[in-house]
Design an enzyme around this catalytic site. Sequence first.
Site, PDB file in Angstrom:
ATOM      1  N   LYS A  13      -5.615 -23.297  73.688  1.00  0.00           N
ATOM      2  CA  LYS A  13      -6.667 -23.365  74.712  1.00  0.00           C
ATOM      3  C   LYS A  13      -7.994 -23.851  74.153  1.00  0.00           C
ATOM      4  CE  LYS A  13      -6.724 -19.101  76.096  1.00  0.00           C
ATOM      5  NZ  LYS A  13      -5.538 -18.486  75.512  1.00  0.00           N
ATOM      6  N   ARG A  88      -8.970 -13.013  83.485  1.00  0.00           N
ATOM      7  CA  ARG A  88      -7.802 -12.565  82.734  1.00  0.00           C
ATOM      8  C   ARG A  88      -7.092 -11.380  83.386  1.00  0.00           C
ATOM      9  NH1 ARG A  88      -9.385 -14.375  77.131  1.00  0.00           N
ATOM     10  NH2 ARG A  88      -7.955 -13.488  75.634  1.00  0.00           N
ATOM     11  N   ARG A 127      -1.900 -19.991  61.781  1.00  0.00           N
ATOM     12  CA  ARG A 127      -3.364 -19.908  61.802  1.00  0.00           C
ATOM     13  C   ARG A 127      -3.827 -18.816  60.840  1.00  0.00           C
ATOM     14  NH1 ARG A 127      -5.987 -19.793  67.677  1.00  0.00           N
ATOM     15  NH2 ARG A 127      -5.913 -17.556  67.734  1.00  0.00           N
ATOM     16  N   ARG A 148      -1.999  -8.707  71.693  1.00  0.00           N
ATOM     17  CA  ARG A 148      -2.587  -9.732  72.571  1.00  0.00           C
ATOM     18  C   ARG A 148      -1.515 -10.393  73.431  1.00  0.00           C
ATOM     19  NH1 ARG A 148      -5.262 -12.969  68.125  1.00  0.00           N
ATOM     20  NH2 ARG A 148      -5.631 -14.580  69.667  1.00  0.00           N
TER      21      ARG A 148
HETATM   22  P1  AMP Z   1      -9.935 -15.166  73.276  1.00  0.00           P
HETATM   23  O1  AMP Z   1     -10.738 -15.903  72.259  1.00  0.00           O
HETATM   24  O2  AMP Z   1     -10.040 -15.767  74.643  1.00  0.00           O
HETATM   25  O3  AMP Z   1      -8.510 -14.977  72.845  1.00  0.00           O
HETATM   26  O4  AMP Z   1     -10.561 -13.703  73.395  1.00  0.00           O
HETATM   27  C1  AMP Z   1     -10.621 -12.845  72.283  1.00  0.00           C
HETATM   28  C2  AMP Z   1     -10.784 -11.405  72.730  1.00  0.00           C
HETATM   29  O5  AMP Z   1     -11.994 -11.259  73.491  1.00  0.00           O
HETATM   30  C3  AMP Z   1      -9.687 -10.881  73.652  1.00  0.00           C
HETATM   31  O6  AMP Z   1      -8.571 -10.411  72.923  1.00  0.00           O
HETATM   32  C4  AMP Z   1     -10.424  -9.764  74.374  1.00  0.00           C
HETATM   33  O7  AMP Z   1     -10.564  -8.623  73.557  1.00  0.00           O
HETATM   34  C5  AMP Z   1     -11.814 -10.355  74.567  1.00  0.00           C
HETATM   35  N1  AMP Z   1     -11.906 -11.131  75.842  1.00  0.00           N
HETATM   36  C6  AMP Z   1     -12.128 -12.465  75.975  1.00  0.00           C
HETATM   37  N2  AMP Z   1     -12.161 -12.834  77.258  1.00  0.00           N
HETATM   38  C7  AMP Z   1     -11.939 -11.705  77.972  1.00  0.00           C
HETATM   39  C8  AMP Z   1     -11.821 -11.415  79.366  1.00  0.00           C
HETATM   40  N3  AMP Z   1     -11.927 -12.372  80.299  1.00  0.00           N
HETATM   41  N4  AMP Z   1     -11.586 -10.128  79.714  1.00  0.00           N
HETATM   42  C9  AMP Z   1     -11.469  -9.154  78.823  1.00  0.00           C
HETATM   43  N5  AMP Z   1     -11.546  -9.352  77.498  1.00  0.00           N
HETATM   44  C10 AMP Z   1     -11.782 -10.614  77.068  1.00  0.00           C
END
Ligand code: AMP
Length: 194
Positions: A13, A88, A127, A148
């Site tokens: 992404k 999300r 990664r 995750r």
């Molecule tokens: P990402 O970089 O999008 O994988 O986000 C990393 C972490 O940030 C996730 O595992 C969540 O802990 C938090 N996070 C990011 N976006 C959201 C969201 N929309 N809702 C809740 N937690 C989020």
Amino acid sequence: MRLVLFGPPGAGKGTQAQRIADAWRIPHISTGEMLREAVASGSELGRQVRELMERGQLVPDELIGEVVAARLAEDDAGGGFLLDGFPRTAHQIEILDRVLERLGAEIDRVILLNVPDEIVTERLAGRREVGDQGQQRADDNEETILERLRVYAEQTEPVADVYRKRGVLADVDGTGTVEQVFARIQGLLVEVAG
Ligand code: AMP
């Protein structure tokens, strides 16, 4: 162009989001990135979310909803944006709907990057091992990756169904090279824009 990009962790992404944002000259709004910056800066928000992020769990909907609402109200998002990592959960869809209604805007497309589980796990492991040119993250350890993926399947996958029913979801095959995936996305966005 108002877009949402989503897909499982490790779907690529972040990489695709940056390319789309550059190509269409719209801000790339990554909630994960904003939260990582908050953690790094030691802000109050950062203190509230650090532990949840390290465990691979989602931060509370209302909290991230406020962050997104404030960001979308900024001038540079007026002509369009690419949301990466939000919404999300089902509740976050409602929050986004409210914010957009206030702004008088609508989402043009929700792009779902489809990548099979095996490939996602391989990419995330890669990664982690090589540090992947600075892409390595505090939440890229084995235990957190599994969490995750679980959280994605349980809370985020249903988000796709909502947008599918609304007729704005576009499925994109996320396997292959970065260029191949980007070409697929471009193909569909050119159609949307036309
Ligand atoms: P990402 O970089 O999008 O994988 O986000 C990393 C972490 O940030 C996730 O595992 C969540 O802990 C938090 N996070 C990011 N976006 C959201 C969201 N929309 N809702 C809740 N937690 C989020």
